[in-house]
Design a protein around this motif. Sequence first.
Motif, PDB file in Angstrom:
ATOM      1  N   GLU A  53       0.818  -1.219   0.000  1.00  0.00           N
ATOM      2  CA  GLU A  53       0.000   0.000   0.000  1.00  0.00           C
ATOM      3  C   GLU A  53       0.856   1.275   0.000  1.00  0.00           C
ATOM      4  OE1 GLU A  53      -3.245   0.321  -0.373  1.00  0.00           O
ATOM      5  OE2 GLU A  53      -3.788  -1.791  -0.278  1.00  0.00           O
ATOM      6  N   SER A  54       2.045   1.214   0.591  1.00  0.00           N
ATOM      7  CA  SER A  54       2.910   2.401   0.673  1.00  0.00           C
ATOM      8  C   SER A  54       4.010   2.403  -0.397  1.00  0.00           C
ATOM      9  CB  SER A  54       3.554   2.482   2.067  1.00  0.00           C
ATOM     10  OG  SER A  54       4.445   1.392   2.256  1.00  0.00           O
ATOM     11  N   GLU A  62      -1.387   8.471  -1.392  1.00  0.00           N
ATOM     12  CA  GLU A  62      -1.680   7.886  -2.695  1.00  0.00           C
ATOM     13  C   GLU A  62      -1.141   8.786  -3.809  1.00  0.00           C
ATOM     14  OE1 GLU A  62      -5.757   6.346  -4.937  1.00  0.00           O
ATOM     15  OE2 GLU A  62      -5.865   7.408  -3.030  1.00  0.00           O
ATOM     16  N   TYR A  63      -0.558   8.184  -4.826  1.00  0.00           N
ATOM     17  CA  TYR A  63      -0.001   8.965  -5.936  1.00  0.00           C
ATOM     18  C   TYR A  63      -1.096   9.641  -6.776  1.00  0.00           C
ATOM     19  CZ  TYR A  63       4.447   6.558  -5.044  1.00  0.00           C
ATOM     20  OH  TYR A  63       5.589   6.070  -4.474  1.00  0.00           O
ATOM     21  N   ALA A  64      -2.219   8.944  -6.961  1.00  0.00           N
ATOM     22  CA  ALA A  64      -3.315   9.504  -7.758  1.00  0.00           C
ATOM     23  C   ALA A  64      -3.917  10.722  -7.049  1.00  0.00           C
ATOM     24  CB  ALA A  64      -4.390   8.447  -7.985  1.00  0.00           C
ATOM     25  N   VAL A  84     -10.543  14.272  -3.608  1.00  0.00           N
ATOM     26  CA  VAL A  84      -9.147  14.718  -3.554  1.00  0.00           C
ATOM     27  C   VAL A  84      -8.709  14.922  -2.108  1.00  0.00           C
ATOM     28  CG1 VAL A  84      -7.573  16.592  -4.188  1.00  0.00           C
ATOM     29  CG2 VAL A  84      -9.257  15.749  -5.850  1.00  0.00           C
ATOM     30  N   ARG A  85      -9.580  15.552  -1.314  1.00  0.00           N
ATOM     31  CA  ARG A  85      -9.242  15.879   0.075  1.00  0.00           C
ATOM     32  C   ARG A  85      -8.996  14.621   0.914  1.00  0.00           C
ATOM     33  NH1 ARG A  85      -9.209  20.021   3.526  1.00  0.00           N
ATOM     34  NH2 ARG A  85     -10.021  19.789   5.621  1.00  0.00           N
ATOM     35  N   PHE A  86      -9.789  13.583   0.677  1.00  0.00           N
ATOM     36  CA  PHE A  86      -9.700  12.371   1.499  1.00  0.00           C
ATOM     37  C   PHE A  86      -9.216  11.173   0.683  1.00  0.00           C
ATOM     38  CE2 PHE A  86     -13.101  15.058   3.373  1.00  0.00           C
ATOM     39  CZ  PHE A  86     -12.400  15.439   4.509  1.00  0.00           C
ATOM     40  N   LYS A  87      -8.202  11.428  -0.154  1.00  0.00           N
ATOM     41  CA  LYS A  87      -7.604  10.330  -0.910  1.00  0.00           C
ATOM     42  C   LYS A  87      -6.787   9.450   0.039  1.00  0.00           C
ATOM     43  CE  LYS A  87      -3.377  12.544  -2.653  1.00  0.00           C
ATOM     44  NZ  LYS A  87      -2.678  12.821  -3.913  1.00  0.00           N
TER      45      LYS A  87
END
Length: 196
Positions: A53-54, A62-64, A84-87
């Motif tokens: 996951e990391s 997350e990269y996205a 976006v805020r809670f990716k």
Amino acid sequence: MAIVITTEHLAAIAGKQTKLMPSLMEWINRLCPQYQIDSPQEYAHFLAQACHESDGFKTLQEYASGQAYEGRVDLGNSQVGDGVRFKGRGIFQTTGRANYLQLGIKKGRRDLFIHHPDYLEQAEYAVWSACEYWNSHHLNDAANHADNEVLKKKHHGEVIGVAPIEFISITINGGKNGMEQRKSFYIKARAVLGVL
């Protein structure tokens, strides 16, 4: 005797050293035993998932962009910009307003991560959020089964038979993304931690 996770363990599982490893190692050793993640077998499963996951313990975000999560009601993303805020953040990539809110409630400060989502990129909260997820989904139970045992898992409305590593991976990911890499990290973690 309690096992102590070292940066060498993390580097051996990931295949290389990263700058995040010393701080992650510190919080893994502080927090995991509080959640009864304390045997080589449990750590092998936990660290394999965290490594995937990391991205090999390279990132706690997350990269996205998170845009793909916009409007995802299943994640509690009810307001414009929530995707976006809670990716994904933390070593298990906690995603979505609802999950950030739950973590704040568990910390006794309801909106802590709603107001400060980037806190989950700090090593302490990155590890703590993963421990909370692991504990609330009873993943030690799956981790302590033999690798060749078949566990029942409900997935997309169907009950399927899966190995413990698959059970844990599907629980954390919600699907089978990265399954082969997760299995590979698990095999490395078993060897590194001396799981018999």
